[in-house]
Design an enzyme around this catalytic site. Structure first.
Site, mmCIF file in Angstrom:
data_model
loop_
_atom_site.group_PDB
_atom_site.id
_atom_site.type_symbol
_atom_site.label_atom_id
_atom_site.label_comp_id
_atom_site.label_asym_id
_atom_site.label_seq_id
_atom_site.Cartn_x
_atom_site.Cartn_y
_atom_site.Cartn_z
ATOM 1 N N ASP A 227 147.300 -25.315 -30.216
ATOM 2 C CA ASP A 227 146.480 -24.179 -29.801
ATOM 3 C C ASP A 227 146.290 -24.382 -28.310
ATOM 4 O O ASP A 227 146.138 -25.501 -27.861
ATOM 5 C CB ASP A 227 145.110 -24.225 -30.492
ATOM 6 C CG ASP A 227 145.228 -23.944 -31.972
ATOM 7 O OD1 ASP A 227 146.075 -23.117 -32.329
ATOM 8 O OD2 ASP A 227 144.482 -24.558 -32.743
ATOM 9 N N LYS B 62 146.541 -18.246 -27.804
ATOM 10 C CA LYS B 62 146.765 -17.080 -26.947
ATOM 11 C C LYS B 62 147.091 -17.522 -25.531
ATOM 12 O O LYS B 62 146.219 -17.889 -24.773
ATOM 13 C CB LYS B 62 145.515 -16.200 -26.913
ATOM 14 C CG LYS B 62 145.139 -15.604 -28.240
ATOM 15 C CD LYS B 62 143.890 -14.745 -28.081
ATOM 16 C CE LYS B 62 143.259 -14.412 -29.414
ATOM 17 N NZ LYS B 62 142.521 -15.503 -30.029
ATOM 18 N N MET C 249 130.935 -22.380 -30.619
ATOM 19 C CA MET C 249 131.355 -20.995 -30.398
ATOM 20 C C MET C 249 130.151 -20.072 -30.232
ATOM 21 O O MET C 249 130.183 -18.910 -30.653
ATOM 22 C CB MET C 249 132.220 -20.497 -31.572
ATOM 23 C CG MET C 249 133.527 -21.252 -31.691
ATOM 24 S SD MET C 249 134.543 -20.694 -33.059
ATOM 25 C CE MET C 249 133.759 -21.511 -34.431
HETATM 26 N N1 SAH Z 1 137.617 -28.146 -34.578
HETATM 27 C C1 SAH Z 1 136.892 -28.127 -33.333
HETATM 28 C C2 SAH Z 1 136.071 -26.883 -33.166
HETATM 29 C C3 SAH Z 1 136.891 -25.629 -33.053
HETATM 30 S S1 SAH Z 1 135.912 -24.225 -32.706
HETATM 31 C C4 SAH Z 1 136.030 -29.392 -33.264
HETATM 32 O O1 SAH Z 1 135.904 -30.120 -34.252
HETATM 33 O O2 SAH Z 1 135.531 -29.698 -32.176
HETATM 34 C C5 SAH Z 1 135.981 -24.159 -30.934
HETATM 35 C C6 SAH Z 1 134.615 -24.501 -30.365
HETATM 36 O O3 SAH Z 1 134.471 -25.912 -30.280
HETATM 37 C C7 SAH Z 1 134.377 -24.023 -28.950
HETATM 38 O O4 SAH Z 1 133.969 -22.674 -28.903
HETATM 39 C C8 SAH Z 1 133.260 -24.922 -28.521
HETATM 40 O O5 SAH Z 1 132.035 -24.517 -29.055
HETATM 41 C C9 SAH Z 1 133.644 -26.219 -29.201
HETATM 42 N N2 SAH Z 1 134.362 -27.138 -28.321
HETATM 43 C C10 SAH Z 1 135.619 -27.574 -28.448
HETATM 44 N N3 SAH Z 1 135.920 -28.465 -27.479
HETATM 45 C C11 SAH Z 1 134.817 -28.599 -26.738
HETATM 46 C C12 SAH Z 1 134.483 -29.394 -25.612
HETATM 47 N N4 SAH Z 1 135.360 -30.234 -25.046
HETATM 48 N N5 SAH Z 1 133.230 -29.298 -25.095
HETATM 49 C C13 SAH Z 1 132.339 -28.472 -25.645
HETATM 50 N N6 SAH Z 1 132.608 -27.688 -26.703
HETATM 51 C C14 SAH Z 1 133.826 -27.766 -27.249
#
Ligand code: SAH
Length: 506
Positions: free
Chosen positions: A37, A59, A174
């Site tokens: 992704d 995307k 999110m």
């Molecule tokens: N599977 C992922 C989450 C996917 S949803 C996990 O376990 O982390 C995507 C969301 O994850 C983003 O909108 C944000 O809220 C969060 N996110 C992912 N990477 C991040 C980061 N480095 N710092 C802060 N938020 C993050």
């Protein structure tokens, strides 16, 4: 019979490449196909095999994302063709990543499946900002929830009223797009407006930023400071502990943005060391090392390989590619004359030789062509068969100098540096950075080509060069040289930058 295909759902961790699991790295190194992704997995591409097929399911600008069905089908199709497929997902694959759906489809098709957990941003991003999601006597539980659903619409699955009164820490992923509505819903449901709350953007990465505020003020503060996605929102008294735990802001290069201009595959050492010191690293791979196709000259040199009494290698890439050509013919270091003198341009090249079982008998004090010539002055090179294995387009000083000393020189061009293309956003960040580092003349040239002469003229940051040859090239292209490494190595560059930053600060 073709090989058995497989699919592994691998958690990529929150963003820092060091936070991938050992198992995840093993599978990435093995995979024929890697489906990524765009957000949150790109930083792991250097771990992939150079010949792996990378498929972007996210995307990309101006490009259509794969639908979930298409992504599922891609995994199945490649595995059916006997390929090993890693599906890389940011954080943990089963935390809001639709990993469950992909796993079900793969399993239902009878394809061998492995799930490799990842460190979720839900815990890692708060931790990187000094917020423990649980703490004795402060929070005995934490709830992770998606903020993707609109709290003002009836019929959504998330019960914000219930979450408002649930004890413990609330972690919202999110949620940035609806932060004001979510905060209002939580306050309306009974969560105190003065409860500490924080947003942590790009947690664990070199771009990490945070805002610590209260539930009542967070949305406005986030807007004022321009924080956006991806970010984790944390609500709870644990946010108040961050001040005592903050471990990132005291580091020597905290708050400095540094551009690392190296070849794509090489960027990691320097970038990692700088970010461990707290710098915001902007990796700008300006070149890619492209091995030259096998040629009659290569065959001739390899046929004669045992006859060389002096072998000069001028980079880590050179060692790898030369040994690769030998391996392709079923040979290894033993084909060289056992008394041959190996000359490595610097310690990193010598180390790489030793990993192939070859001891560098000569490493000059000055890691440039002139240094090699000086180091060889004591040797009688008259009539000595000498191999110089290096990049296409290197300076002629070395070859000329060896011939002048009487050596019978064969030059073998192993690879060339080809320009990379960067996205405009990357270039804009690079031009606005506090520092740019240059570790080779070729990267100077390609950097100027990439960002443009005008942008270079306006560059207001400082520059660090690895050594005199690179410095000369920088001046030639109109860049000032603010610091020069001594010794001319990557650790030397880091030391020079850190010293310059300290002097600038005081
Ligand atoms: N599977 C992922 C989450 C996917 S949803 C996990 O376990 O982390 C995507 C969301 O994850 C983003 O909108 C944000 O809220 C969060 N996110 C992912 N990477 C991040 C980061 N480095 N710092 C802060 N938020 C993050």
């Amino acid at each position: 019979m073709s090989a058995q295909g497989w699919v592994a759902l691998v958690g990529a961790g929150p963003g820092d490449p060091g936070l991938l699991t050992v198992r995840g790295k093993e599978l990435l190194e093995r995979a024929d196909v890697v489906v990524i992704d765009r957000l949150g997995t790109e930083h792991l591409l250097p771990f992939c095999r150079p010949d792996a097929t990378i498929i972007d399911a996210g995307k990309a600008p101006g490009q259509q994302a794969l639908t979930q069905d298409e992504t599922n089908q891609t995994l199945v199709d490649h595995a059916r063709n006997g390929l090993g497929v890693v599906r890389l997902k940011g954080g943990d694959p089963f935390v809001f990543g639709r990993g469950g759906e992909e796993a079900m489809v793969v399993h239902a098709n009878g394809i061998p499946l492995e799930i490799v957990p990842g460190i979720t941003s839900a815990i890692a991003a708060p931790g990187a900002a000094g917020i423990p999601v649980t703490h004795r006597a402060v929070a005995t539980s934490f709830t992770v929830v998606t903020g993707h659903e609109d709290p003002t619409k009836p019929g959504e699955q998330t019960d914000w009223n219930a979450l408002a009164t649930t004890p413990g820490t609330l972690v919202i992923l999110m949620g940035m797009g609806r932060l004001a509505a979510i905060s209002a819903a939580l306050v309306a449901g009974g969560r105190p407006a003065d409860q500490p709350a924080s947003a942590v953007q790009w947690g664990t990465t070199t771009r990490q930023r945070h805002v610590h505020a209260t539930l009542g003020t967070l949305a406005a503060r986030v807007a004022a400071e321009g924080l956006g996605n991806p970010a984790v929102v944390v609500v709870g008294d644990v946010v108040g502990l961050a001040e005592q735990i903050d471990w990132r802001t005291g580091r020597p290069l905290h708050g400095r943005s540094v551009v690392v201009t190296r070849a794509r595959a090489q960027a990691s050492d320097l970038a990692r060391e700088l970010s461990l010191r707290g710098a915001e690293v902007i990796e700008l791979p300006v070149i890619r090392i492209s091995p030259l196709a096998p040629s009659p000259e290569l065959d001739e040199v390899i046929d004669r390989i045992a006859s060389y009494r002096v072998v000069v290698v001028t980079s880590v890439n050179g060692v790898e590619i030369l040994m690769g050509h030998l391996a392709a013919r079923g040979c290894d270091a033993r084909v060289f004359d056992r008394d041959a003198l190996f000359v490595a341009i610097g310690p990193a090249t010598a180390t790489r030789l030793s990993e192939h079982g070859i001891r560098a008998g000569c490493v000059p004090d000055q890691f440039v062509a002139e240094g090699i010539l000086r180091a060889l002055e004591g040797h009688d090179l008259a009539g000595v068969p000498t191999l110089v294995a290096r990049a296409r387009g290197a300076r002629t000083v070395l070859i000329d100098g060896l011939i002048a000393q009487g050596a019978l020189v064969d030059e073998l061009e192993l690879y060339e540096a080809v320009p990379e293309v960067a996205e405009p956003e990357q270039i804009a960040r690079a031009v606005a950075a506090d520092y740019v580092t240059f570790t080779a003349s070729s990267t100077v040239r390609h950097f100027v080509e990439m960002v443009g002469v005008d942008a270079v003229a306006q560059f207001a940051g400082r520059t660090v060069s690895i050594g005199p040859v690179t410095s000369d090239t920088m001046r030639e292209f109109g860049l000032s040289v603010d610091a020069q490494a001594d010794p001319h190595t990557i650790p030397g560059v880091i030391a020079a930058l850190q010293e310059d930053a300290t002097t600038q600060a005081s």
